[in-house]
Enzyme design. Structure first.
Site, PDB file in Angstrom:
ATOM      1  N   GLU A 181     -24.054  -1.029 -14.232  1.00 19.19           N
ATOM      2  CA  GLU A 181     -23.900  -0.050 -13.151  1.00 19.19           C
ATOM      3  C   GLU A 181     -22.997  -0.632 -12.076  1.00 19.19           C
ATOM      4  OE1 GLU A 181     -27.505   1.698 -11.599  1.00 19.19           O
ATOM      5  OE2 GLU A 181     -26.663   1.815  -9.556  1.00 19.19           O
ATOM      6  N   GLU A 240     -22.595   2.907  -1.503  1.00 21.59           N
ATOM      7  CA  GLU A 240     -23.895   3.488  -1.175  1.00 21.59           C
ATOM      8  C   GLU A 240     -24.089   3.361   0.333  1.00 21.59           C
ATOM      9  OE1 GLU A 240     -27.259   2.978  -4.369  1.00 21.59           O
ATOM     10  OE2 GLU A 240     -26.231   1.053  -4.135  1.00 21.59           O
TER      11      GLU A 240
END
Length: 361
Positions: free
Chosen positions: A249, A254
């Site tokens: 990932e 974020e």
């Protein structure tokens, strides 16, 4: 600006360079030096000029074409050779033009020899030049309505909190994801829906577009509010067969509304999942009121994270890691959960706007 390099016939060379000279010398003896072995005329005064196309104060390493023009001269020389990487160029005039194809800003060593018959003198210079990458894929979000179905699908539902105790329900409704006025809007709303109190959207390019290695630029403005958790990220294509985190990932960006203006860049892989990911953070002002460019530079040897072209994390990639296969994009806003944290009870609605997603190789 031109760079001059002058070297005498008796220039002291490194061992590697000496081998190169012997090779070029043997080529000169084959008859392409332009003279004969009985010619005793001395060679001297080797000069190498390099001019990077498009070089200016604003673009000191060139305009992105990667082209450099060279001019080589030596007293009494009749021909010239230039070695760039594994390529050898020949000229009787001393004029060379070369296009460097490695994307990015890179320094290159240039080896040059001037010949007269079987005699030669040699020298070395270097250039630092910028080569703009080629755009592989993009979505500019210029067509109003639903996101382009050729590029994006949807994950829907709550899926047991998506492994993070998230409280939103993802839909494929236009109320939660739509394109207007040149940007994609992903909308997180407070509303009762399918037994949940918040709706949002999670778009993914799985089965539509994926890639391995390159540069990613995503220009976006982030949602605001306690509990909001927007993400621009990627997963390995093989997630359906090996699962997570074995698929790898890459979280390009974020943000957590409860930690305003703190941007996370993170990688997850076996041994480094959940809160044990590899990454770093950077504080950027006004992420919820202004657009910023969130970027990834991904190669077999390293993965770099940027905001507005400011590097804030470099990860050493290797063949033993899952970051050497095709990955697809995901864009979403989660609410609450293990990372998003406490939800502001007065939250009503907020939007992440994405101006473009661009991939270069």
């Amino acid at each position: 600006m031109k760079t001059n390099f002058i070297v005498s016939k008796h220039f002291l060379l490194s061992s590697f360079f000496s081998v190169f000279l012997l090779i070029l010398a043997s080529c000169g003896r084959s008859g392409d030096g332009g003279g004969n072995s009985e010619d005793n005329t001395a060679l001297s005064n080797l000069i190498i000029n390099s001019e990077i196309v498009g070089k200016s104060a604003s673009f000191p390493d060139g305009d992105g074409s990667g082209t450099v023009n060279f001019s080589v001269s030596a007293t009494n020389a009749t021909s010239y050779k230039m070695l760039i990487g594994s390529e050898t160029l020949s000229s009787t005039t001393g004029k060379f033009s070369y296009n460097f194809n490695t994307p990015g800003t890179n320094s290159h060593d240039i080896f040059v020899s001037a010949y007269r018959g079987d005699k030669f003198i040699s020298g070395k210079t270097s250039v630092t030049v910028y080569k703009a990458p080629t755009q592989l894929w993009s979505d500019e979000f210029n067509t109003d309505g639903f996101p382009n179905p050729n590029n994006w699908g949807y994950d829907t539902g709550n899926n047991n909190g998506w492994g993070n105790n998230e409280v939103q329900y993802y839909t494929n409704r236009q109320e939660n994801a739509y394109v207007s006025n040149g940007t994609l809007k992903i909308v997180l709303k407070k509303e009762a829906y399918q037994g949940f109190n918040y709706t949002s959207a999670r778009l993914l390019s799985k089965g539509k577009f994926s890639f391995k290695y390159g540069r990613v630029d995503i220009r976006a403005k982030l949602p605001a509010g306690g509990g909001t958790w927007p993400a621009l990220w990627m997963l390995g294509d093989n997630i359906s067969t090996v699962g997570w985190p074995a698929c790898g990932e890459i979280d390009i960006m974020e943000h957590v509304g409860n930690q305003l203006n703190k941007i996370y860049g993170t990688l997850h892989h076996p041994g480094h999942s959940g809160g044990n990911g590899d990454g770093a953070t950077i504080n950027i002002p006004n992420v919820t009121t202004e657009f910023h460019v969130y970027s990834l530079d991904w190669s077999p040897s390293q993965i770099k994270f940027y905001v507005d072209n400011q590097l804030f994390y470099t990860f050493a990639n290797s063949a033993s890691l899952p970051f050497n296969q095709n990955f697809f994009f995901i864009m979403n806003i989660a609410m609450g959960g293990n990372f998003g944290g406490a939800v502001d009870p007065n939250f009503n609605s907020s939007t992440m706007e994405v101006d473009y997603v661009r991939v270069y190789q």
